[in-house]
Design a protein around this motif. Structure first.
Motif, PDB file in Angstrom:
ATOM      1  N   THR A  57       0.829  -1.207   0.000  1.00  0.00           N
ATOM      2  CA  THR A  57       0.000   0.000   0.000  1.00  0.00           C
ATOM      3  C   THR A  57       0.863   1.257   0.000  1.00  0.00           C
ATOM      4  O   THR A  57       0.552   2.243  -0.688  1.00  0.00           O
ATOM      5  CB  THR A  57      -0.938  -0.002   1.223  1.00  0.00           C
ATOM      6  N   PHE A  77      -9.789   0.758  -1.756  1.00  0.00           N
ATOM      7  CA  PHE A  77      -9.100  -0.061  -0.760  1.00  0.00           C
ATOM      8  C   PHE A  77     -10.039  -0.997  -0.013  1.00  0.00           C
ATOM      9  O   PHE A  77      -9.584  -1.839   0.774  1.00  0.00           O
ATOM     10  CB  PHE A  77      -8.380   0.840   0.253  1.00  0.00           C
ATOM     11  N   ASP A 129      -6.951  -2.452  -4.049  1.00  0.00           N
ATOM     12  CA  ASP A 129      -6.107  -3.001  -2.990  1.00  0.00           C
ATOM     13  C   ASP A 129      -6.783  -4.220  -2.367  1.00  0.00           C
ATOM     14  O   ASP A 129      -8.013  -4.361  -2.411  1.00  0.00           O
ATOM     15  CB  ASP A 129      -5.856  -1.940  -1.922  1.00  0.00           C
TER      16      ASP A 129
END
Length: 326
Positions: A57, A77, A129
């Motif tokens: 990240t 995310f 993500d």
């Protein structure tokens, strides 16, 4: 708490993915270069994998900083969202005006947005993500977004970021078409012992420390042994080490302090510390004990003598009284 004691301007081992603290190990440097190349060359699908806590990240945030102003980025995310949620989130992140409630209307709005950016010579990136948590159906619908293209280039670059399980997920038969469209793959490995030492020093330097050798070499070896070279675990251990070092008023973190921090992290309780007394302090204490003991003994003897004297005098007086009495 420990900032002033160690001469720091900010916490060097915060768990947040701050790109300022990004340590570019050879592996991270290569991965970032591949991501930049894949986005700028419009490779379509790009896959970045690495173990939990290896800095994926943080690397993505660094990628966003290095992309020029001609690239719009949507960063999703939350991997628990269904495809419609991902699409809605991406549209809002890209600043696309709300075009309707149906999926078809949202896809048309996205397509128009991408075409306009392509005409202006601009690029667009969608980053997902924790992609290993997306089910096969959602990943297949994400693949369909790559159909936004011209005869010469992809209009939308899609970066899938996840743990090693993502590679296994892409191998299932249902995702064969997506797997074939992956234009670039990159992987982040844990840090070596030498890299971990430089990593710790780098974060200390950025946090304002003048003593980059704050952690001794044996201490770093123990940290690497416990963390396995995972940056997130290194941060957690180092932060606890600074707390324990501050509590003990130690200017340098040694292997013993690392052991205390590891024990605390594993057991959840603070290790017991035995109070240590110096020899200089034990001498006067022993002398005081001896003097006190002698004083008690002397007082006891005096009391005993006094009692014996009183008994003797009492007996003599009784004898005299017997002689004088008729």
């Amino acid at each position: 708490m420990y900032l002033n004691f160690y001469g720091l301007t900010e916490k060097p081992f915060n768990p947040t993915p701050d790109p300022r603290f990004l340590y570019m190990s050879p592996g991270h440097r290569e991965a970032l270069a591949q991501l930049l190349y894949g986005v700028q060359e419009r490779k379509g699908f790009i896959v970045l994998t690495g173990q939990v806590g290896t800095g994926k990240t943080t690397l993505v945030h660094a990628l966003r900083q290095r992309l020029n102003g001609q690239t719009a980025v949507a960063f999703v995310f939350n991997s628990t969202l269904p495809f419609d949620g991902i699409l809605e989130y991406a549209l809002q992140d890209l600043g696309v005006p709300k075009a309707g409630e149906s999926r078809a209307q949202q896809l048309i709005a996205l397509n128009n947005f991408l075409v306009e950016r392509e005409r202006a010579g601009q690029n667009t990136v969608l980053i997902l993500d924790e992609a290993q948590n997306l089910d096969a159906s959602t990943l297949e619908q994400v693949r369909l977004l790559s159909n936004f293209e011209t005869p010469t280039s992809k209009l939308l670059q899609i970066v899938l970021v996840g743990q090693p399980e993502l590679k296994a997920r892409l191998q299932i038969p249902e995702l064969q078409q997506l797997r074939q469209r992956v234009g670039l793959r990159s992987q982040i490995a844990p840090l070596t012992a030498a890299e971990a030492r430089t990593y710790i020093r780098t974060r200390l330097r950025i946090a304002g420390s003048r003593d980059l050798g704050l952690f001794s070499d044996p201490a770093v070896d123990r940290i690497v042994e416990y963390s396995g070279g995972i940056p997130r675990l290194i941060n957690v251990v180092c932060d606890h080490c600074l707390l324990f070092g501050y509590a003990d008023q130690k200017r340098r973190i040694d292997r013993q302090i690392v052991g205390q921090a590891v024990e605390y992290l594993e057991e959840g309780t603070q290790p017991r510390r035995r109070p240590r007394r110096s020899r200089a302090a034990s001498g006067p204490a022993r002398a005081r004990w001896i003097v006190g003991t002698l004083a008690v003994a002397t007082a006891t003897a005096a009391v005993a003598l006094a009692l014996r004297f009183d008994t003797t005098v009492l007996g003599l007086m009784q004898s005299v009284r017997g002689l004088l009495s008729p």
